[in-house]
Design a protein around this motif. Structure first.
Motif, PDB file in Angstrom:
ATOM      1  N   VAL A 186       0.847  -1.187   0.000  1.00 29.53           N
ATOM      2  CA  VAL A 186       0.000   0.000   0.000  1.00 29.53           C
ATOM      3  C   VAL A 186       0.886   1.242   0.000  1.00 29.53           C
ATOM      4  O   VAL A 186       0.643   2.180  -0.754  1.00 29.53           O
ATOM      5  N   GLU A 187       1.921   1.240   0.812  1.00 32.76           N
ATOM      6  CA  GLU A 187       2.826   2.381   0.864  1.00 32.76           C
ATOM      7  C   GLU A 187       3.452   2.635  -0.495  1.00 32.76           C
ATOM      8  O   GLU A 187       3.607   3.774  -0.915  1.00 32.76           O
ATOM      9  N   GLY A 188       3.795   1.581  -1.198  1.00 33.34           N
ATOM     10  CA  GLY A 188       4.413   1.719  -2.505  1.00 33.34           C
ATOM     11  C   GLY A 188       3.450   2.186  -3.577  1.00 33.34           C
ATOM     12  O   GLY A 188       3.875   2.701  -4.612  1.00 33.34           O
ATOM     13  N   MET A 189       2.158   2.023  -3.344  1.00 34.53           N
ATOM     14  CA  MET A 189       1.155   2.391  -4.345  1.00 34.53           C
ATOM     15  C   MET A 189       0.524   3.761  -4.089  1.00 34.53           C
ATOM     16  O   MET A 189      -0.303   4.217  -4.876  1.00 34.53           O
ATOM     17  N   LYS A 190       0.918   4.419  -3.008  1.00 34.71           N
ATOM     18  CA  LYS A 190       0.357   5.732  -2.710  1.00 34.71           C
ATOM     19  C   LYS A 190       0.839   6.743  -3.743  1.00 34.71           C
ATOM     20  O   LYS A 190       1.975   6.691  -4.198  1.00 34.71           O
ATOM     21  N   THR A 191      -0.036   7.672  -4.054  1.00 35.46           N
ATOM     22  CA  THR A 191       0.345   8.758  -4.953  1.00 35.46           C
ATOM     23  C   THR A 191       1.249   9.729  -4.189  1.00 35.46           C
ATOM     24  O   THR A 191       1.242   9.741  -2.954  1.00 35.46           O
ATOM     25  N   PRO A 192       2.015  10.542  -4.893  1.00 36.46           N
ATOM     26  CA  PRO A 192       2.848  11.540  -4.199  1.00 36.46           C
ATOM     27  C   PRO A 192       2.018  12.461  -3.300  1.00 36.46           C
ATOM     28  O   PRO A 192       2.476  12.840  -2.219  1.00 36.46           O
ATOM     29  N   GLN A 193       0.808  12.788  -3.731  1.00 41.54           N
ATOM     30  CA  GLN A 193      -0.054  13.655  -2.924  1.00 41.54           C
ATOM     31  C   GLN A 193      -0.473  12.953  -1.632  1.00 41.54           C
ATOM     32  O   GLN A 193      -0.556  13.581  -0.578  1.00 41.54           O
ATOM     33  N   MET A 194      -0.730  11.656  -1.718  1.00 42.84           N
ATOM     34  CA  MET A 194      -1.075  10.885  -0.516  1.00 42.84           C
ATOM     35  C   MET A 194       0.119  10.829   0.425  1.00 42.84           C
ATOM     36  O   MET A 194      -0.034  10.954   1.643  1.00 42.84           O
ATOM     37  N   GLU A 195       1.306  10.633  -0.119  1.00 40.80           N
ATOM     38  CA  GLU A 195       2.510  10.584   0.704  1.00 40.80           C
ATOM     39  C   GLU A 195       2.745  11.921   1.400  1.00 40.80           C
ATOM     40  O   GLU A 195       3.093  11.955   2.585  1.00 40.80           O
ATOM     41  N   ASN A 196       2.540  13.019   0.679  1.00 41.11           N
ATOM     42  CA  ASN A 196       2.715  14.343   1.287  1.00 41.11           C
ATOM     43  C   ASN A 196       1.694  14.576   2.401  1.00 41.11           C
ATOM     44  O   ASN A 196       2.023  15.148   3.440  1.00 41.11           O
ATOM     45  N   PHE A 197       0.468  14.134   2.191  1.00 39.48           N
ATOM     46  CA  PHE A 197      -0.574  14.271   3.207  1.00 39.48           C
ATOM     47  C   PHE A 197      -0.202  13.455   4.451  1.00 39.48           C
ATOM     48  O   PHE A 197      -0.320  13.926   5.576  1.00 39.48           O
ATOM     49  N   ASP A 198       0.289  12.254   4.218  1.00 42.31           N
ATOM     50  CA  ASP A 198       0.729  11.380   5.311  1.00 42.31           C
ATOM     51  C   ASP A 198       1.874  12.038   6.083  1.00 42.31           C
ATOM     52  O   ASP A 198       1.876  12.067   7.315  1.00 42.31           O
ATOM     53  N   LYS A 199       2.845  12.576   5.379  1.00 44.22           N
ATOM     54  CA  LYS A 199       3.987  13.246   6.017  1.00 44.22           C
ATOM     55  C   LYS A 199       3.532  14.457   6.824  1.00 44.22           C
ATOM     56  O   LYS A 199       4.053  14.709   7.914  1.00 44.22           O
ATOM     57  N   ALA A 200       2.565  15.192   6.289  1.00 47.30           N
ATOM     58  CA  ALA A 200       2.060  16.366   7.005  1.00 47.30           C
ATOM     59  C   ALA A 200       1.433  15.955   8.336  1.00 47.30           C
ATOM     60  O   ALA A 200       1.671  16.592   9.370  1.00 47.30           O
ATOM     61  N   PHE A 201       0.643  14.871   8.324  1.00 50.66           N
ATOM     62  CA  PHE A 201       0.059  14.393   9.576  1.00 50.66           C
ATOM     63  C   PHE A 201       1.135  13.932  10.548  1.00 50.66           C
ATOM     64  O   PHE A 201       1.084  14.228  11.736  1.00 50.66           O
ATOM     65  N   LYS A 202       2.113  13.223  10.034  1.00 48.58           N
ATOM     66  CA  LYS A 202       3.192  12.739  10.903  1.00 48.58           C
ATOM     67  C   LYS A 202       3.997  13.899  11.483  1.00 48.58           C
ATOM     68  O   LYS A 202       4.497  13.804  12.597  1.00 48.58           O
ATOM     69  N   SER A 203       4.106  15.000  10.740  1.00 51.05           N
ATOM     70  CA  SER A 203       4.873  16.152  11.225  1.00 51.05           C
ATOM     71  C   SER A 203       4.237  16.796  12.447  1.00 51.05           C
ATOM     72  O   SER A 203       4.910  17.509  13.193  1.00 51.05           O
ATOM     73  N   LEU A 204       2.946  16.540  12.676  1.00 48.16           N
ATOM     74  CA  LEU A 204       2.297  17.077  13.871  1.00 48.16           C
ATOM     75  C   LEU A 204       2.933  16.527  15.145  1.00 48.16           C
ATOM     76  O   LEU A 204       2.832  17.138  16.208  1.00 48.16           O
TER      77      LEU A 204
END
Length: 123
Positions: free
Chosen positions: A28-46
């Motif tokens: 699933v991680e490998g199939m995420k779009t770049p936009q999904m990855e950026n959204f995920d990173k933004a949440f993790k940055s909290l």
């Protein structure tokens, strides 16, 4: 709106932490779009020390404006990646940060579920 944002954030983190099948998660991680990855990173940055809520912010159950500001660019990027125009985004959310983040969270969860279904159908 505040309760929806809190629930969306809670659902997002629950959704992210309930992945028990490591090989499926990796796929699933490998199939995420770049936009999904950026959204995920933004949440993790909290969770970064400099982004953690202050004592004053902890008193409010809603995500702080500072936290929303961290999530907003990635949220907009994810929404726009679905073909929605800036005008439609503004019309639907009224420029409200919470509404934008909730909408992006829903898109993220929907796309993640679609990826999981595709993986299961391939097995």
């Amino acid at each position: 709106m505040k309760k929806q944002l809190v629930l969306a954030v809670f659902a997002f983190f629950t959704f992210m932490s309930c992945n028990n099948e490591s090989n499926v998660v990796n796929t699933v991680e490998g199939m995420k779009t770049p936009q999904m990855e950026n959204f995920d990173k933004a949440f993790k940055s909290l969770g970064n020390p400099e982004n953690r809520p202050t004592e004053e912010e902890k008193k409010n159950p809603e995500l702080s404006d500072r936290g929303k500001a961290l999530l907003l660019p990635a949220s907009k990027e994810l929404i726009l990646s679905t073909g929605v125009t800036e005008t439609e985004l503004l019309r639907k959310t009224g420029g409200d940060m919470s509404a934008t983040i909730i909408w992006a969270s829903q898109i993220y969860m929907k796309k993640s579920e679609e990826i999981r279904k595709n993986i299961k159908s391939e097995k």
